[in-house]
Every structure is written in C-alpha cells, then in structure tokens.
Scaffold this motif. Structure first.
Motif, PDB file in Angstrom:
ATOM      1  N   VAL A  15       6.066   0.882   7.126  1.00 14.56           N
ATOM      2  CA  VAL A  15       4.851   1.753   7.129  1.00 14.56           C
ATOM      3  C   VAL A  15       3.830   1.132   7.850  1.00 14.56           C
ATOM      4  N   VAL A  40       6.704   5.249   9.225  1.00 14.80           N
ATOM      5  CA  VAL A  40       5.665   5.889   9.250  1.00 14.80           C
ATOM      6  C   VAL A  40       4.670   5.326   9.997  1.00 14.80           C
ATOM      7  N   GLU A  41       4.314   5.934  11.026  1.00 12.04           N
ATOM      8  CA  GLU A  41       3.028   5.461  12.095  1.00 12.04           C
ATOM      9  C   GLU A  41       2.250   6.570  12.498  1.00 12.04           C
ATOM     10  N   PRO A  42       0.853   6.485  12.318  1.00 12.22           N
ATOM     11  CA  PRO A  42       0.053   7.756  12.810  1.00 12.22           C
ATOM     12  C   PRO A  42      -0.062   7.807  14.298  1.00 12.22           C
ATOM     13  N   ALA A  47       4.525   4.788  17.682  1.00 13.74           N
ATOM     14  CA  ALA A  47       5.766   5.661  17.067  1.00 13.74           C
ATOM     15  C   ALA A  47       6.850   5.548  18.225  1.00 13.74           C
ATOM     16  N   ARG A  58      11.327   8.685  12.734  1.00 18.44           N
ATOM     17  CA  ARG A  58       9.975   8.546  12.316  1.00 18.44           C
ATOM     18  C   ARG A  58       9.667   9.649  11.371  1.00 18.44           C
ATOM     19  N   PHE A  59       9.312   9.211  10.119  1.00 11.33           N
ATOM     20  CA  PHE A  59       8.839  10.030   9.216  1.00 11.33           C
ATOM     21  C   PHE A  59       7.339  10.518   9.057  1.00 11.33           C
ATOM     22  N   ASP A  60       7.000  11.629   8.641  1.00 11.83           N
ATOM     23  CA  ASP A  60       5.793  12.316   8.704  1.00 11.83           C
ATOM     24  C   ASP A  60       4.706  11.893   7.766  1.00 11.83           C
ATOM     25  N   SER A  61       5.349  11.358   6.493  1.00 10.49           N
ATOM     26  CA  SER A  61       4.271  10.986   5.463  1.00 10.49           C
ATOM     27  C   SER A  61       5.212   9.659   4.810  1.00 10.49           C
ATOM     28  N   VAL A  62       4.312   8.911   4.217  1.00  5.02           N
ATOM     29  CA  VAL A  62       4.692   7.911   3.193  1.00  5.02           C
ATOM     30  C   VAL A  62       5.814   8.413   2.079  1.00  5.02           C
ATOM     31  N   LEU A  65       9.242   9.104   3.406  1.00  3.07           N
ATOM     32  CA  LEU A  65      10.190   8.089   3.612  1.00  3.07           C
ATOM     33  C   LEU A  65      10.670   7.403   2.183  1.00  3.07           C
ATOM     34  N   THR A  76       0.254  -1.718   7.569  1.00  2.00           N
ATOM     35  CA  THR A  76      -0.932  -1.240   8.118  1.00  2.00           C
ATOM     36  C   THR A  76      -2.211  -1.921   8.240  1.00  2.00           C
TER      37      THR A  76
END
Length: 321
Positions: A15, A40-42, A47, A58-62, A65, A76
């Motif tokens: 993350v 996960v990477e905003p 990403a 790449r996952f869209d949320s913690v 994942l 982070t």
C-alpha cells in the motif's frame, strides 16, 4: 494454523508505491517466497510505473487488496500509516509499516493494541536494524560509553509531511535504544527549519541511564549524503559507514606484557538491507515470531522523537529570550 498461512509462498501486497514503496515492490518481486498479489496507489503515474515494471495488479482500495493477501507493506505518507495499518490488521492481515510507525505516540499505541487484539504481526521499517554492517557490530557495541551518529541527506522534496526528526533522525533514535538497551534520562537538542517550515536539521545529546552519552546529527538539507556511526567503549572503538557498507575498529589487547590497540575489520554480508528486512518480515508471518523491530520499538522511537522536539522548542525559547 489458519488457511491464511498454509501456502508455500506468502501472499503479500503493498500500500503506497511512491519512492520507498516502489523499492519495496521491486524487492518483494525478487523474493522467491513472496507471491506479490498487487498494490494500492492513489496516484496514477506511480501506479502505471509499477504495473509496467513489475506486471502487478492495481487494486482500487485497501479493503479489496486485504481480501487477497496474508500480509502487506505499508509505505504511504506517515500521516496515513495509522488508518491503513488499522484497516489491514482488522481485516486479518499482518503488516510491516514503514518508519516512523505513526505520526504520534497515541496512534502507535493504538496500532499495538489492535495487533494484539487480532493476533497480527506488526513490524516497523527501521531498515538500518537489518543492515549487514549494523548486524555485524550489534553485539560488539552494547557497552559503548560514547556514541556519535550522523545521518545527512540531500534535500529531495519527499516526506515533507513530517520533520527531520521523524524522517531521518528516527533511524538513529531506534539504533541508540536497540543497540545500547538503556533508558534515556536526559535530552538536549537544537533544531533549525531551513526550507520546509519544519525542523530540517538537528543536533541531539542523549544521556543514558548507565552514564553513556549519544550525540546525533540529522539533516535533510546537506550537500552530500552521509550515514556514519562511531562507538567508543573502555576497550574498543568501532566505526560504521552504512552508506559505504564499511566497518572498522580497534580493540585493546595485551601483547608481550603491554596494552595495545589492535585494529580489526569485519566481513560484511552483501545483502541489500531492504531485502533483508522484507525477508525477515515474511519469515515472521510464516512462523508467527516476534520481529526484530516490533511495534513497541517503533512506538519507543516516536516517543523519544517527541522528547527531542520538546527539547528543541525549549532551546528555541532560550535563544529568543
């Protein structure tokens, strides 16, 4: 043992894939025992680079994942460590949180309590503890009477959400506490904000319970990087340069009826410290053992950083009086 920990390779995620997180992602993909499920990477640019370099999902949320992994590296910004690590551990995931463990002592204490409640491993990314040069001298320097630690970095524009105490000095606060294993009884310090509005360089004096003294210098606005540690005892001197991976020293010996300082050098393992750290974390996940750098170690370093910050503020008041 639960099904979550039965697989031959450990399912791990990341993350945060900024500068340090990208390094973790690269190292994890090189470890045979790790199956890197994804990250996960905003930030889209970061990403895309990780996806291209390492072919990772790449996952869209913690939370998304967390459903797929056994453990995760949290890299982070520091101000996000608490909420991300909490969400992961409450979902049953073991975590390695980059240093500092959190921005505050209170958050660190809460994470330790959450880890205990859910039976999770929490390791803190004080990577210097896994540096082969530090590992080589750990037993030699336990009885040091005077320690000098210098950590200088070139300004990079990273980690500006925290001051140099939590950015760089935190490494050496952890080294003093872990290597010398003594309580700090007095703290004196000066600090200067140079370019960020926060303290960017500091000089610290620590008096330990057994009478030993440690002086620490940290700066993130230096011309050249430097990571040097000097340990002086009643019968030895040890010099460590973790930037150059070098260890030298002298020990007092008796030869031909006379006392002499005899130089020595130690062979340093060539392993990358970050890989050693990640391998150790994965081993803890597999065998449910206590990490070398525990959540409590991370909390103790942040608590000492708070004391340094208070000493800097007291020094500033005296300067302006």
């Amino acid at each position: 043992m639960t099904a979550r920990h039965q697989s031959a390779s450990t399912r791990v995620g990341a993350v945060g894939t900024g500068y340090q997180g990208a390094r973790h992602a690269r190292v994890l993909t090189e470890i045979p025992e790790a199956h890197v499920v994804g990250f996960v990477e905003p930030h889209d640019a970061n990403a895309a680079e990780i996806e291209a370099k390492h072919q990772l999902k790449r996952f869209d949320s913690v939370s998304a994942l967390a459903c797929e992994i056994e453990c995760a590296v949290v890299a982070t910004p520091t101000t996000k460590h608490f909420e991300v690590a909490r969400e992961l551990m409450e979902a049953g995931v073991d975590v390695m949180v980059e240093k500092p463990i959190t921005a505050t002592v209170e958050e660190a204490q809460q994470l330790i309590e959450i880890a205990a409640k859910h039976g999770r491993i929490i390791q803190v990314g004080h990577v210097e503890r896994y540096h082969p040069a530090i590992a080589a001298v750990a037993d030699l320097v336990r009885d040091s009477r005077y320690v000098e630690l210098e950590r200088l970095g070139v300004f990079s524009g990273r980690s500006l959400d925290i001051d140099v105490l939590l950015d760089l000095l935190i490494h050496d606060l952890n080294l003093v506490l872990s290597l010398l294993q003594q309580k700090v009884v007095e703290v004196r310090a000066v600090g200067v904000p140079v370019v960020t509005g926060k303290v960017d360089m500091t000089k610290v004096w620590l008096d330990l319970e057994n009478g030993a003294v440690a002086t620490l210098t940290a700066s993130r606005v230096s011309r050249d990087p430097s990571r040097k540690q000097r340990f002086f005892g009643t019968d030895f001197y040890v010099f460590v340069d973790t930037h150059k991976r070098e260890v030298k020293g002298s020990r007092l010996v008796r030869e031909d009826g006379a006392s002499k300082l005899k130089p020595f050098e130690l062979t340093i393992e060539s392993k990358e410290p970050l890989r050693a750290e990640n391998e150790a974390f994965l081993q803890c996940v597999r065998d449910r053992s206590q990490p070398i750098v525990s959540g409590q170690d991370g909390l103790d370093a942040v608590a000492l950083a708070d004391r340094v910050r208070a000493a800097i503020e007291a020094s500033e008041k005296r300067f302006r009086a």
